[in-house]
Design an enzyme around this catalytic site. Structure first.
Site, PDB file in Angstrom:
ATOM      1  N   ASP A 271     -40.213  74.321   9.434  1.00  0.00           N
ATOM      2  CA  ASP A 271     -39.333  72.846   9.453  1.00  0.00           C
ATOM      3  C   ASP A 271     -39.721  72.143   9.675  1.00  0.00           C
ATOM      4  OD1 ASP A 271     -37.167  71.560  10.179  1.00  0.00           O
ATOM      5  OD2 ASP A 271     -37.177  72.359  12.071  1.00  0.00           O
ATOM      6  N   LYS A 278     -41.705  65.988  12.355  1.00  0.00           N
ATOM      7  CA  LYS A 278     -41.987  66.861  13.470  1.00  0.00           C
ATOM      8  C   LYS A 278     -43.050  65.811  14.150  1.00  0.00           C
ATOM      9  CE  LYS A 278     -39.176  70.815  13.989  1.00  0.00           C
ATOM     10  NZ  LYS A 278     -38.481  70.594  15.071  1.00  0.00           N
ATOM     11  N   ASP A 289     -38.759  79.163  11.890  1.00  0.00           N
ATOM     12  CA  ASP A 289     -37.675  79.190  12.030  1.00  0.00           C
ATOM     13  C   ASP A 289     -37.147  80.288  11.121  1.00  0.00           C
ATOM     14  OD1 ASP A 289     -36.329  77.323  13.315  1.00  0.00           O
ATOM     15  OD2 ASP A 289     -36.357  75.797  11.931  1.00  0.00           O
ATOM     16  N   ASP A 348     -34.030  66.429  11.195  1.00  0.00           N
ATOM     17  CA  ASP A 348     -34.217  68.119  11.645  1.00  0.00           C
ATOM     18  C   ASP A 348     -33.351  68.330  11.954  1.00  0.00           C
ATOM     19  OD1 ASP A 348     -36.282  69.547  12.766  1.00  0.00           O
ATOM     20  OD2 ASP A 348     -36.555  67.652  14.524  1.00  0.00           O
ATOM     21  N   GLU A 350     -31.246  70.408  11.154  1.00  0.00           N
ATOM     22  CA  GLU A 350     -30.918  71.324   9.821  1.00  0.00           C
ATOM     23  C   GLU A 350     -31.011  72.338   9.399  1.00  0.00           C
ATOM     24  OE1 GLU A 350     -33.734  71.652  10.982  1.00  0.00           O
ATOM     25  OE2 GLU A 350     -34.709  73.577  10.837  1.00  0.00           O
ATOM     26  N   ARG A 352     -28.180  73.547  11.655  1.00  0.00           N
ATOM     27  CA  ARG A 352     -26.787  73.619  11.476  1.00  0.00           C
ATOM     28  C   ARG A 352     -26.216  73.324  10.318  1.00  0.00           C
ATOM     29  NH1 ARG A 352     -26.497  69.290  16.249  1.00  0.00           N
ATOM     30  NH2 ARG A 352     -28.535  70.884  16.729  1.00  0.00           N
TER      31      ARG A 352
HETATM   32  N1  BES Z   1     -36.058  74.421  14.376  1.00  0.00           N
HETATM   33  C1  BES Z   1     -35.593  73.220  15.215  1.00  0.00           C
HETATM   34  C2  BES Z   1     -35.253  74.086  16.731  1.00  0.00           C
HETATM   35  C3  BES Z   1     -36.692  74.444  17.935  1.00  0.00           C
HETATM   36  C4  BES Z   1     -37.392  73.378  17.866  1.00  0.00           C
HETATM   37  C5  BES Z   1     -37.049  75.563  17.801  1.00  0.00           C
HETATM   38  C6  BES Z   1     -38.633  74.008  19.397  1.00  0.00           C
HETATM   39  C7  BES Z   1     -37.678  76.280  18.638  1.00  0.00           C
HETATM   40  C8  BES Z   1     -39.209  75.371  18.731  1.00  0.00           C
HETATM   41  C9  BES Z   1     -34.468  72.479  15.144  1.00  0.00           C
HETATM   42  O1  BES Z   1     -34.365  72.887  13.500  1.00  0.00           O
HETATM   43  C10 BES Z   1     -34.772  71.230  15.665  1.00  0.00           C
HETATM   44  O2  BES Z   1     -35.908  70.491  14.869  1.00  0.00           O
HETATM   45  N2  BES Z   1     -33.836  71.323  16.358  1.00  0.00           N
HETATM   46  C11 BES Z   1     -34.241  69.968  17.295  1.00  0.00           C
HETATM   47  C12 BES Z   1     -32.502  68.960  17.122  1.00  0.00           C
HETATM   48  C13 BES Z   1     -32.412  68.034  17.846  1.00  0.00           C
HETATM   49  C14 BES Z   1     -32.781  66.732  16.258  1.00  0.00           C
HETATM   50  C15 BES Z   1     -30.512  67.432  17.723  1.00  0.00           C
HETATM   51  C16 BES Z   1     -34.246  69.757  18.425  1.00  0.00           C
HETATM   52  O3  BES Z   1     -34.038  70.731  18.899  1.00  0.00           O
HETATM   53  O4  BES Z   1     -35.043  68.709  18.662  1.00  0.00           O
HETATM   54 ZN    ZN Z   2     -35.312  74.139  12.527  1.00  0.00          ZN
HETATM   55 MN    MN Z   3     -35.807  70.371  12.630  1.00  0.00          MN
END
Ligand code: BES
Ligand code: ZN
Ligand code: MN
Length: 492
Positions: A271, A278, A289, A348, A350, A352
């Site tokens: 991811d 990111k 991920d 990001d 993604e 869901r």
């Molecule tokens: N895979 C990430 C969530 C994540 C982040 C897991 C850090 C473990 C450690 C997910 O896809 C993500 O990026 N989520 C975003 C959502 C936001 C853009 C609403 C997040 O948590 O920042």
């Molecule tokens: Zn993710």
């Molecule tokens: Mn993400």
């Protein structure tokens, strides 16, 4: 590692490189310790009379002997005898495995769960011991030119002076099966993103299908998904050269035609965030991920090993989230398999998007219960840290069953609420739903998003963003939790 059992055994009558016995609070010898002590001229009691060793939980000491029967005795402090439970078992076994690894013992015999009088505690401690031991010897060094020195220990015997109050043979088998599932899950997750692609995940699932008659596997490729209208999923894999795969595993453990239980896993093999890129620091960890999908695969492996009499269907939504000229852009609108349109406000978010189509797809198997697991939100890590996973559900009973199972096997969860006020945060100016819910309660709004695609069945979501890996090592969670839940389900 080989695990074996001995019941109704006097430790003075066995031969083993290392024999571990419990000492309880106030230097109190356990039955096994006393029997051994009697046979070796009171070496243990003499030591205890002069040493600062009270028997508090987690204390340990190695006594080297020349009795011929064993070359060392490991004393392990187990705290108060009547307070021993699966958590103490975890501490005690962890300590014992570490100490035994310091010796050259090939064969160790542990009288550490002896004197348990309650069936439930015996069952939980027995499973827990196997998981703890196998965790303590796990390492992933496929890519080191000079691998770490191999452990010398080959055989661990769980021993009892009496007939234990539970079916230890069964518990040993369950512990081994769950440990095996965790091992598969961790090995997959620890693989780098350039090796563990959606294609690699599909190949691993197919090899599981070849190993067990009870498992069969179907893989949907992007054309199949296009035909099914999985626009949400495809909007994620679109930016990558690696094709996305929807991997479907069937586990058939019984002939009855009850509705299956479904497991769904997020399998984003890397991811980057996509166009909503990111930041660079620790981005390597986003190879983890796919831990949701890996743990579902591990759980199916465990169920097949245990031959649990239930039927399962698992859907692994595997894709790589990359930025490119073909990638989905913020503001793009896609149509999910359910027909709902989604405005991708942040590429990001993604997880869901791949999961919502998997949740719709799994509906065709008419599941009784659907449980998805995913490293879904950074917000979950903020809320619960790295110790406890989050559970969100449209059924409080299902949430309760998962929390209970997690407590039973020390793979804990905590329920977060969901309601219409949170769901409202997902409003989009142009589509049915936006894929983000603003800065507040990110783990909850992510759950609310998924709940919109899980309206036809009892459903729970487990966010493992904080628990699926620790440092740079996958933990294998929530394989224990899911396995325990299914063990409980199978016995009801
Ligand atoms: N895979 C990430 C969530 C994540 C982040 C897991 C850090 C473990 C450690 C997910 O896809 C993500 O990026 N989520 C975003 C959502 C936001 C853009 C609403 C997040 O948590 O920042
Ligand atoms: Zn993710
Ligand atoms: Mn993400």
């Amino acid at each position: 590692m080989n695990y074996s059992l001995l019941t109704s055994t006097n430790p003075a009558e066995i031969k083993s490189d290392c024999i571990a016995v419990s000492i309880f609070t106030n230097k109190q010898l356990s039955t096994a310790a006393r029997q051994l002590d009697n046979a070796i001229d009171g070496i243990i009691s003499k030591f205890l009379s002069i040493a600062d060793f009270s028997g508090k939980c987690g204390q340990s000491h190695l006594l080297y002997t020349n009795t011929g029967q064993c070359s060392c005795i490991l004393l392990v402090g187990c705290g108060k005898e009547n307070e021993f439970n699966q958590e103490t078992a975890c501490t005690v076994i962890k300590k014992a495995s570490k100490k035994i690894a310091e010796t050259s013992a090939k064969h160790a015999t542990l009288f550490l769960l002896d004197t348990l009088s309650e069936r439930i505690i015996c069952e939980q401690s027995m499973r827990q011991s196997i998981l703890t031991f196998s965790d303590s010897i796990y390492s992933f060094n496929k890519y080191k030119s000079t691998p770490k020195e191999e452990a010398k220990l080959e055989q661990v015997c769980m021993a009892f002076t009496t007939e234990p109050p539970c079916d230890v043979t069964k518990m040993l088998a369950e512990g081994k099966a769950i440990a095996k599932g965790m091992h598969l899950s961790r090995d997959l997750a620890n693989q780098p993103g350039n090796v563990c692609t959606p294609t690699f995940m599909a190949e691993t699932a197919q090899s599981l299908g070849r190993q067990y008659d009870s498992i069969s596997v179907d893989v949907l490729d992007e054309d199949d998904m296009q035909a099914l209208g999985m626009g949400a999923f495809l909007s994620v894999s679109k930016g990558s050269k690696e094709p996305g795969k929807m991997i479907v595993l069937h586990y058939k453990g019984t002939d009855n035609s009850n509705r299956p239980i479904a497991l769904v896993g997020k399998g984003v093999t890397f991811d980057t965030g996509g166009i909503s890129l990111k930041p660079g620091s620790n981005m390597d960890e986003m190879k983890f991920d796919m831990c949701g999908a890996a743990s579902v695969m591990g759980t199916i492996n465990a169920c097949a090993e245990m031959q649990l009499p239930i039927n399962l269907v698992a859907v692994l939504a595997t894709a790589e989230n990359m930025p490119s000229s073909q990638a989905t852009k913020p503001g793009d609108i896609v149509t999910s398999m359910s027909g709902k349109t989604i405005e991708v406000l942040n590429t990001d978010a993604e997880g869901r998007l791949v999961l919502c189509d998997a949740l719709t797809y799994v509906g065709r198997y008419n599941p009784e219960i659907v449980i998805d697991t995913a490293t879904l939100t950074g917000a979950c890590v903020v809320a619960l840290g790295h110790h406890i996973s989050a559970v969100l559900a449209n059924s409080d009973e299902l949430a309760r069953d998962l929390i209970d199972a997690g407590n039973e096997i020390n793979d804990k969860t905590w329920q977060l609420p969901m309601n219409e006020s949170y769901t409202k945060q997902l409003k989009s100016s142009f589509a049915d739903l936006g894929n983000i819910g603003g800065p507040g309660a990110g783990a909850i709004t992510a759950g609310c998003f998924l709940s919109k695609f899980a309206e036809d069945y009892e459903w729970a979501h487990i966010d493992i963003a904080g628990t699926a890996w620790k440092g740079k090592n996958a933990t294998g969670r929530p394989v224990p939790l899911l396995s325990q839940y299914l063990i409980n389900k199978a016995s009801n």
